[in-house]
Design a protein around this motif. Sequence first.
Motif, PDB file in Angstrom:
ATOM      1  N   ASP A 159       1.214  33.589  -8.133  1.00  0.00           N
ATOM      2  CA  ASP A 159       2.039  34.314  -7.174  1.00  0.00           C
ATOM      3  C   ASP A 159       3.395  34.712  -7.723  1.00  0.00           C
ATOM      4  O   ASP A 159       4.137  35.457  -7.088  1.00  0.00           O
ATOM      5  N   ALA A 160       3.773  34.202  -8.898  1.00  0.00           N
ATOM      6  CA  ALA A 160       5.088  34.496  -9.456  1.00  0.00           C
ATOM      7  C   ALA A 160       5.136  35.926  -9.960  1.00  0.00           C
ATOM      8  O   ALA A 160       4.111  36.588 -10.136  1.00  0.00           O
ATOM      9  N   GLY A 161       6.339  36.398 -10.214  1.00  0.00           N
ATOM     10  CA  GLY A 161       6.508  37.748 -10.743  1.00  0.00           C
ATOM     11  C   GLY A 161       7.903  38.245 -10.465  1.00  0.00           C
ATOM     12  O   GLY A 161       8.739  37.564  -9.861  1.00  0.00           O
ATOM     13  N   THR A 162       8.168  39.451 -10.934  1.00  0.00           N
ATOM     14  CA  THR A 162       9.425  40.116 -10.620  1.00  0.00           C
ATOM     15  C   THR A 162       9.333  40.700  -9.219  1.00  0.00           C
ATOM     16  O   THR A 162       8.298  40.611  -8.558  1.00  0.00           O
ATOM     17  N   GLY A 163      10.426  41.332  -8.759  1.00  0.00           N
ATOM     18  CA  GLY A 163      10.418  41.865  -7.404  1.00  0.00           C
ATOM     19  C   GLY A 163       9.294  42.839  -7.155  1.00  0.00           C
ATOM     20  O   GLY A 163       8.536  42.721  -6.183  1.00  0.00           O
TER      21      GLY A 163
END
Length: 796
Positions: free
Chosen positions: A626-630
């Motif tokens: 689920d992580a990531g940049t905007g």
Amino acid sequence: MCATAQAQTPHHLWFDRPAEDWERESLPIGNGAMGAAVQGGVTLDILQFNEKTLWTGGPGTREGKYDFGIPADPQTEALTEIRRELNTKGRLTPEYVARKLGRKAEAYGSYQNFGELRLTFPPSGEISGYRRQLDISEAIARVTYSADGVRYTREYLASYPDGVIAIHLKADRAGHINFTAELNIPHNRSAHRSVRQGRIAIRGKLLDNGLAYETQLQVIADGGSLTRTNEGGIRVSDADTATLLLAAATDYAPVYPAYRSTISPHKTVQTRVNRAHRKGWSALRAAHVADHRALFDRVSLHVNELPLAPSAGKQPPRQKTAALFTNIPIDQWLASYGSGNSAADRALEALYFQYGRYLLIASSRSGSLPANLQGVWNNSTTPPWNADYHTNINLQMNYWPAETTNLAETAIPLFDFVDTLHQPGNFAAEKLLGARGWTLFLNTNIWGFTGTIDWPTAFWQPEAGAWLATHYYEHYLFSHDEKFLRERAYPAMKGAALLWLDALVPDPRDGLLVVSPSYSPEHGDFTAGAAMSQQIVSELLRDTLNAALKLGDRAFAQQIEKTLDQLDPGLRIGSWGQLQEWKEDLDHPENKHRHVSQLFAIYPGIRSLPAPLLDAARTSLEARGDAGTGWSRAWKINLWARLGDGDHAHRILSAQLRQSTLPNLWSSHPPFQIDGNLGATAGIAEMLLQSHGQEIHLLPALPAAWPSGAVSGLRARGNTTVDMWWSKGQLQNAHITAYSSGQLKLRLPQNGNFSLRRASDNRIVAQSEGAHIKIFNVQPGESYLLTKANSEVTRK
């Protein structure tokens, strides 16, 4: 939805202090062409402003090296060599391919900070009651505070009807408005300043490319006096109120190859300021609010505010929960998100949804350039990534909410801009790919750049033109505007499709047509037939086929059909159940890369896929995490919504707010990029309503965190608008308005039986039904009421 109901969901964000950091704390206003960031200092208020056409680089640069990214000689020989090596080796490093096919971009340029309006106020006593607020429902920023027994108010707006930024200053005691106004311009340009009759005018040219610019500031005082300062500013003394009118323009014109207008910016700016001056603050403000609300008010969203059932065909009443949150500064509200106050969290999510719509309205209006990586707001002469247009997802993501959240007009600048790329894009197709048609690659500027750059991991995206062309067809699907399809969409789509009829090559392994070389942004090695490349080209060709058949271009339709029969669709299930990113099974289950390019067909693709492919997409998403940049998180919200998992979509929305959102609610890559805001707004809409696959799906991904709520004004493909009310996690009623004749296929949540009636006479609509499916004919201007059997609504 009634005005009183709208007023009860918070539509403003505020700080209890002036901004100390432009990126994190300023409040944005914009009219599409111009933008400004409100910082609201008490003794020094800096209004940094922009105008979208102020760019360095391009034609006219001092070095004279600008070539649109296109080589003088064709590079088809190098392209053939790369394809041959891929056929034998299977994979090539990005660095190797970039040395063969990449080019150093000369005189590419960047979007510029236009300048600063600086308001200096005399020292005062103790300040109390300070509040700096942005009302997104009216598109007005406001600063209020008390000093020495006087209450001061400043209002800021960026008017689209009048083409100016306006500031109005007043106090609750006459004769207490005192300040000095100055315009500051960066030093990378010539500047001739004049001050007379309350107006500061600065004109000149960028040193880099000779682009002519002008900005004018008119200061108007009611009572008191105006004087010119020795520094070229204007001092207002002892006025009752004051109004400032700011306009800016350049001699840019979106016309290949010169990109210069014969109309001077002086004439443009002078006309706008004079007209606004004659109009006066009250009329200017009223016209601005009416214009903004005509767009903004089309959609409302309320989450967990529903104590009672509505009367049939009407929206439900609302609890007055907004007061719980409007007294909390936005930075504190955001910081407390997820700490246990469910009502506050849901209200913030609804505000964030509407804030994305506000930003799109503010940064993309007809007659302006489209929203760039930062919308319209930029405080630098050397901004991140040139504050340009990245076309391997970012520009497209900016417009994901345009159709679904009832802001179709905001997409017109995108179409205008892409239209200007066709001619230089023809040269890109010919010189770089040896093909007809048009395209571009990773990125572009306002100067028609359609070639490649030399950044190995992000320079090759020849499917960018195809992706952009699908937006035209989406506009048609939502509007059923056949004139637009015939005159604007089809020429763009046919040109983009023509390129791929020429540029696809057979894969020697299976004979299927593939994109080669192909690169999955911004990840892995170069291969042939990467999933995203194949899915985008497939999407474009199918859209163009439908348009060709609709418009009677059967000869071209036959060409497309032949190609589609041989095209690799880019949809394969790999060894661990994943949807493959490449044609070969190269995916690693531990890879956490922020791009999930292999899932284009899930979203923003618009075709129904069989369950095994959806399951494989779910496996890929779970592995990536689920992580990531905007912007990456925003894409995942949409993907999980399309997969019908509202709880997972909501989980990523929550992470977006906690980890990828700045205190002023701008999305952060980092740094600030507007695509995260706009993509997340699209994702929330997708959780509530979907209309791909030729059916309208009501509440397809409603999260458990939103057990009750109402939404109105969302748009569905088929030229329809949908309002819905739900309670205890279940749809209670929906109001569907059709604007074209045809047949609608309605997919319902699996939570009970529903009746479908025509709103005008309450008569049951003839329909064919399946398992939770209603298929019925609609007429333009008719509304249809869907109600749950045995509900409170039905019993009334």
